[in-house]
Design an enzyme around this catalytic site. Structure first.
Site, PDB file in Angstrom:
ATOM      1  N   ARG A  14      42.787  15.574   2.716  1.00  8.87           N
ATOM      2  CA  ARG A  14      42.310  14.365   3.568  1.00  8.87           C
ATOM      3  C   ARG A  14      41.090  14.540   3.899  1.00  8.87           C
ATOM      4  O   ARG A  14      40.765  15.855   4.515  1.00  8.87           O
ATOM      5  CB  ARG A  14      43.513  14.382   4.503  1.00  8.87           C
ATOM      6  CG  ARG A  14      43.125  13.239   5.652  1.00  8.87           C
ATOM      7  CD  ARG A  14      43.143  11.859   5.034  1.00  8.87           C
ATOM      8  NE  ARG A  14      43.701  11.009   6.256  1.00  8.87           N
ATOM      9  CZ  ARG A  14      42.554  10.382   6.925  1.00  8.87           C
ATOM     10  NH1 ARG A  14      41.212  11.003   6.858  1.00  8.87           N
ATOM     11  NH2 ARG A  14      42.872   9.515   8.011  1.00  8.87           N
ATOM     12  N   GLU A  17      44.953   1.229   5.579  1.00  9.60           N
ATOM     13  CA  GLU A  17      45.882   1.909   4.695  1.00  9.60           C
ATOM     14  C   GLU A  17      46.255   0.725   3.592  1.00  9.60           C
ATOM     15  O   GLU A  17      46.154  -0.349   3.833  1.00  9.60           O
ATOM     16  CB  GLU A  17      47.118   1.999   5.541  1.00  9.60           C
ATOM     17  CG  GLU A  17      46.983   3.007   6.746  1.00  9.60           C
ATOM     18  CD  GLU A  17      46.667   4.583   6.337  1.00  9.60           C
ATOM     19  OE1 GLU A  17      46.987   4.537   4.898  1.00  9.60           O
ATOM     20  OE2 GLU A  17      46.505   5.036   7.045  1.00  9.60           O
ATOM     21  N   ARG A  63      48.434  18.808   3.756  1.00  8.03           N
ATOM     22  CA  ARG A  63      47.197  18.185   2.899  1.00  8.03           C
ATOM     23  C   ARG A  63      46.054  19.030   3.392  1.00  8.03           C
ATOM     24  O   ARG A  63      45.943  19.190   4.458  1.00  8.03           O
ATOM     25  CB  ARG A  63      46.978  16.842   3.174  1.00  8.03           C
ATOM     26  CG  ARG A  63      47.946  15.706   2.959  1.00  8.03           C
ATOM     27  CD  ARG A  63      47.658  14.272   3.185  1.00  8.03           C
ATOM     28  NE  ARG A  63      47.598  14.082   4.832  1.00  8.03           N
ATOM     29  CZ  ARG A  63      47.367  13.099   5.129  1.00  8.03           C
ATOM     30  NH1 ARG A  63      47.196  11.919   4.275  1.00  8.03           N
ATOM     31  NH2 ARG A  63      47.053  12.947   6.353  1.00  8.03           N
TER      32      ARG A  63
END
Length: 242
Positions: A60, A68, A115
């Site tokens: 990320r 999104e 992430r």
């Protein structure tokens, strides 16, 4: 380490602010400015601010939040957020599969979804992808403590993009405006007041109740109560487990 935003013209005041931000970072945290980073390659782009790297895996981008397109809300049938497809396409164009990148991390290396949290610099031109997204108007600057090494730079780039109505700032209704909602009495309308952060997830009996409150105020004021911590459009997801 070179820090610049390629192919993104900015105004003189923004350039001065950017220079000051970079100088501030170098003076307060020299290790960031001189970090060699690690080399990796792009496997694929997930959306505007998320990629999969060959070595680090899912990663990320720090300090930027793009609209999104593949969040749980979209997977359940919701449409992509405004300018989300454009942001995804931009990142895919900047980082096609196999692209060499230099990866820098910050104080917190991973998020709760496991992430990797990264700053990405494309090789060989050293283009700063996180910064490019903000400067081009494909994403908004967002502070993710404790990973704040470039926040002053990102804020300066966002102010320039906003003032010039670049990208989502010109295409989407980003500015908070008094929301209008039909009154239950007759056909008159009433203006909603900004509720601030008076609510938290413990104030709602169910996810549906939290979502209704969120959907009422978000279009006008954003997530002022910080109910949607991961920015996926689903507030108080812990209530789904009850």
């Amino acid at each position: 380490m070179k820090i610049f935003v390629t192919n993104v013209p900015i105004t003189a005041p923004a350039a001065q602010a950017l220079t000051a931000a970079v100088l501030s970072i170098s003076l307060t945290n020299p290790s960031v400015m001189h970090a060699a980073g690690i080399e990796d390659r792009v496997e694929r782009v997930v959306d505007g601010d998320t990629v999969v790297l060959q070595t680090l895996g899912r990663a990320r981008l720090i300090g930027v939040n793009t609209p999104e397109t593949v969040a749980p809300a979209q997977k359940q049938g919701a449409p992509p957020q405004c300018f989300g497809p454009e942001a995804s396409q931009y990142t895919k164009a900047q980082l096609p599969p196999g692209t060499r990148v230099r990866v820098e991390t910050d104080a917190l290396p991973k998020d709760k979804y496991d992430r990797s949290l990264v700053y990405l610099f494309r090789e060989p031109d050293d283009a700063f992808i996180n910064a490019n997204l903000i400067a081009s108007g494909f994403g908004r600057a967002k502070v993710y403590p404790p990973n704040t090494s470039y926040d002053k730079m990102f804020a300066s780039l966002q102010e320039d993009a906003r003032s010039r109505r670049k990208g989502l700032w010109g295409q989407c209704d980003m500015a908070p405006q008094p929301a209008r909602k039909e009154s239950k009495i007759g056909a008159s309308t009433v203006a909603l007041a900004n509720p601030g952060d008076a609510k938290n997830c413990n104030d709602f009996a169910s996810y549906a109740e939290a979502k209704d409150w969120y959907d009422t105020y978000f279009p006008a004021f954003g997530d002022v109560a910080k109910l949607d911590r991961d920015g996926d459009g689903m507030p108080c997801e812990s209530l789904l487990k009850r």
